[in-house]
Design a protein around this motif. Structure first.
Motif, PDB file in Angstrom:
ATOM      1  N   ALA A   1      -0.565  -5.007   2.843  1.00  0.00           N
ATOM      2  CA  ALA A   1      -1.125  -3.659   2.297  1.00  0.00           C
ATOM      3  C   ALA A   1      -2.201  -3.494   3.581  1.00  0.00           C
ATOM      4  O   ALA A   1      -2.532  -2.507   3.833  1.00  0.00           O
ATOM      5  CB  ALA A   1      -2.149  -3.992   1.027  1.00  0.00           C
ATOM      6  N   GLN A   2      -2.341  -4.409   4.638  1.00  0.00           N
ATOM      7  CA  GLN A   2      -3.024  -4.223   5.539  1.00  0.00           C
ATOM      8  C   GLN A   2      -2.883  -3.048   6.388  1.00  0.00           C
ATOM      9  O   GLN A   2      -4.105  -2.381   6.737  1.00  0.00           O
ATOM     10  CB  GLN A   2      -3.249  -5.590   6.593  1.00  0.00           C
ATOM     11  N   MET A   3      -1.718  -2.765   6.793  1.00  0.00           N
ATOM     12  CA  MET A   3      -1.520  -1.299   7.601  1.00  0.00           C
ATOM     13  C   MET A   3      -1.899  -0.211   6.922  1.00  0.00           C
ATOM     14  O   MET A   3      -2.281   0.619   7.393  1.00  0.00           O
ATOM     15  CB  MET A   3      -0.020  -1.560   7.992  1.00  0.00           C
ATOM     16  N   TYR A   4      -1.710  -0.348   5.435  1.00  0.00           N
ATOM     17  CA  TYR A   4      -2.185   1.113   4.745  1.00  0.00           C
ATOM     18  C   TYR A   4      -3.487   1.058   4.399  1.00  0.00           C
ATOM     19  O   TYR A   4      -3.844   2.197   4.137  1.00  0.00           O
ATOM     20  CB  TYR A   4      -1.142   0.863   3.304  1.00  0.00           C
ATOM     21  N   LEU A   5      -4.495   0.119   4.478  1.00  0.00           N
ATOM     22  CA  LEU A   5      -5.812   0.407   4.201  1.00  0.00           C
ATOM     23  C   LEU A   5      -6.608   0.225   5.282  1.00  0.00           C
ATOM     24  O   LEU A   5      -7.849   0.514   5.266  1.00  0.00           O
ATOM     25  CB  LEU A   5      -5.955  -1.229   3.504  1.00  0.00           C
ATOM     26  N   PHE A   6      -6.069   0.175   6.515  1.00  0.00           N
ATOM     27  CA  PHE A   6      -7.089   0.145   7.819  1.00  0.00           C
ATOM     28  C   PHE A   6      -7.773   1.596   7.778  1.00  0.00           C
ATOM     29  O   PHE A   6      -7.233   2.720   7.663  1.00  0.00           O
ATOM     30  CB  PHE A   6      -6.136   0.056   9.000  1.00  0.00           C
ATOM     31  N   GLY A   7      -9.050   1.280   7.907  1.00  0.00           N
ATOM     32  CA  GLY A   7      -9.861   2.663   7.773  1.00  0.00           C
ATOM     33  C   GLY A   7     -10.267   3.001   6.397  1.00  0.00           C
ATOM     34  O   GLY A   7     -11.049   4.021   6.379  1.00  0.00           O
ATOM     35  N   THR A   8     -10.180   2.298   5.415  1.00  0.00           N
ATOM     36  CA  THR A   8     -10.425   2.852   3.901  1.00  0.00           C
ATOM     37  C   THR A   8     -11.628   2.490   3.812  1.00  0.00           C
ATOM     38  O   THR A   8     -12.407   1.362   4.191  1.00  0.00           O
ATOM     39  CB  THR A   8      -9.388   1.987   3.031  1.00  0.00           C
ATOM     40  N   GLN A   9     -12.483   3.327   3.089  1.00  0.00           N
ATOM     41  CA  GLN A   9     -13.965   3.162   2.258  1.00  0.00           C
ATOM     42  C   GLN A   9     -13.619   2.798   1.075  1.00  0.00           C
ATOM     43  O   GLN A   9     -13.050   3.479   0.136  1.00  0.00           O
ATOM     44  CB  GLN A   9     -14.611   4.232   2.407  1.00  0.00           C
ATOM     45  N   ILE A  10     -14.117   1.668   0.332  1.00  0.00           N
ATOM     46  CA  ILE A  10     -14.197   1.094  -0.777  1.00  0.00           C
ATOM     47  C   ILE A  10     -15.646   1.241  -1.553  1.00  0.00           C
ATOM     48  O   ILE A  10     -16.830   0.992  -1.002  1.00  0.00           O
ATOM     49  CB  ILE A  10     -13.849  -0.474  -0.926  1.00  0.00           C
ATOM     50  N   ASP A  11     -15.687   2.218  -2.497  1.00  0.00           N
ATOM     51  CA  ASP A  11     -16.975   2.621  -3.334  1.00  0.00           C
ATOM     52  C   ASP A  11     -16.899   2.227  -4.740  1.00  0.00           C
ATOM     53  O   ASP A  11     -15.777   1.836  -5.188  1.00  0.00           O
ATOM     54  CB  ASP A  11     -17.127   4.012  -2.950  1.00  0.00           C
ATOM     55  N   TYR A  12     -17.937   2.265  -5.258  1.00  0.00           N
ATOM     56  CA  TYR A  12     -17.877   1.972  -6.726  1.00  0.00           C
ATOM     57  C   TYR A  12     -18.757   2.939  -7.404  1.00  0.00           C
ATOM     58  O   TYR A  12     -19.938   3.203  -6.796  1.00  0.00           O
ATOM     59  CB  TYR A  12     -18.574   0.689  -7.235  1.00  0.00           C
ATOM     60  N   LYS A  13     -18.240   4.028  -8.238  1.00  0.00           N
ATOM     61  CA  LYS A  13     -18.890   5.031  -8.768  1.00  0.00           C
ATOM     62  C   LYS A  13     -19.146   4.954 -10.215  1.00  0.00           C
ATOM     63  O   LYS A  13     -18.199   4.372 -11.030  1.00  0.00           O
ATOM     64  CB  LYS A  13     -17.954   6.272  -8.396  1.00  0.00           C
ATOM     65  N   THR A  14     -20.181   5.204 -10.842  1.00  0.00           N
ATOM     66  CA  THR A  14     -20.276   5.450 -12.265  1.00  0.00           C
ATOM     67  C   THR A  14     -20.939   6.825 -12.444  1.00  0.00           C
ATOM     68  O   THR A  14     -21.827   7.420 -12.043  1.00  0.00           O
ATOM     69  CB  THR A  14     -21.772   4.229 -12.582  1.00  0.00           C
ATOM     70  N   ASP A  15     -20.239   7.304 -13.518  1.00  0.00           N
ATOM     71  CA  ASP A  15     -20.500   8.620 -13.987  1.00  0.00           C
ATOM     72  C   ASP A  15     -20.712   8.526 -15.674  1.00  0.00           C
ATOM     73  O   ASP A  15     -20.309   7.457 -16.232  1.00  0.00           O
ATOM     74  CB  ASP A  15     -19.854   9.764 -13.623  1.00  0.00           C
ATOM     75  N   LEU A  16     -20.985   9.605 -16.269  1.00  0.00           N
ATOM     76  CA  LEU A  16     -20.918   9.724 -17.734  1.00  0.00           C
ATOM     77  C   LEU A  16     -19.690   9.246 -18.462  1.00  0.00           C
ATOM     78  O   LEU A  16     -19.787   8.602 -19.635  1.00  0.00           O
ATOM     79  CB  LEU A  16     -21.189  11.080 -18.334  1.00  0.00           C
TER      80      LEU A  16
END
Length: 123
Positions: free
Chosen positions: A74-89
């Motif tokens: 997966a390394q070549m496909y994930l380069f530059g990716t931002q990982i976030d965690y979102k919580t909504d209703l």
């Protein structure tokens, strides 16, 4: 890893860092392993699992108390990716902002990447 020296291959937002650290502590895990697998309407799906140790050739990213491991395929496909965690209703979860994605399904669960130059695509 497909990276620029001195630059992290993925970035982790403070919200994702807190959630990953919380999961690691709750599972007594080394970190969160991120990968890709074939599936979904667009062709590929992100995978995530808590792991007790890194596997061979995994990229390990440490940020504060959070640790992310990227599976070799997966390394070549994930380069530059931002990982976030979102919580909504209605839901909460990890969100990936990946500049390498060329198409995503309507539900946001699967993605497509352009074939790499010189590579063959699997049927």
């Amino acid at each position: 890893m497909f990276s620029i020296p001195g630059t992290s291959p993925v970035t982790i937002t403070p919200a994702a860092e807190r959630q990953i650290a919380k999961l690691m502590a709750g599972k007594n895990a080394f970190g969160l392993r991120i990968g890709l697998k074939k599936g979904g309407c667009a062709g590929m799906e992100y995978t995530m699992e808590m792991a007790t140790e890194p596997a061979a050739n995994e990229e390990v990213i440490q940020q504060g108390e959070a640790r992310v491991m990227i599976a070799p395929m997966a390394q070549m496909y994930l380069f530059g990716t931002q990982i976030d965690y979102k919580t909504d209703l209605l839901e909460s979860g990890f969100k990936f902002t990946n500049p390498n994605v060329t198409e995503a399904c309507g539900c946001g669960e699967s993605v497509r990447f352009e074939p790499l130059e010189g590579s063959r695509t699997a049927n």
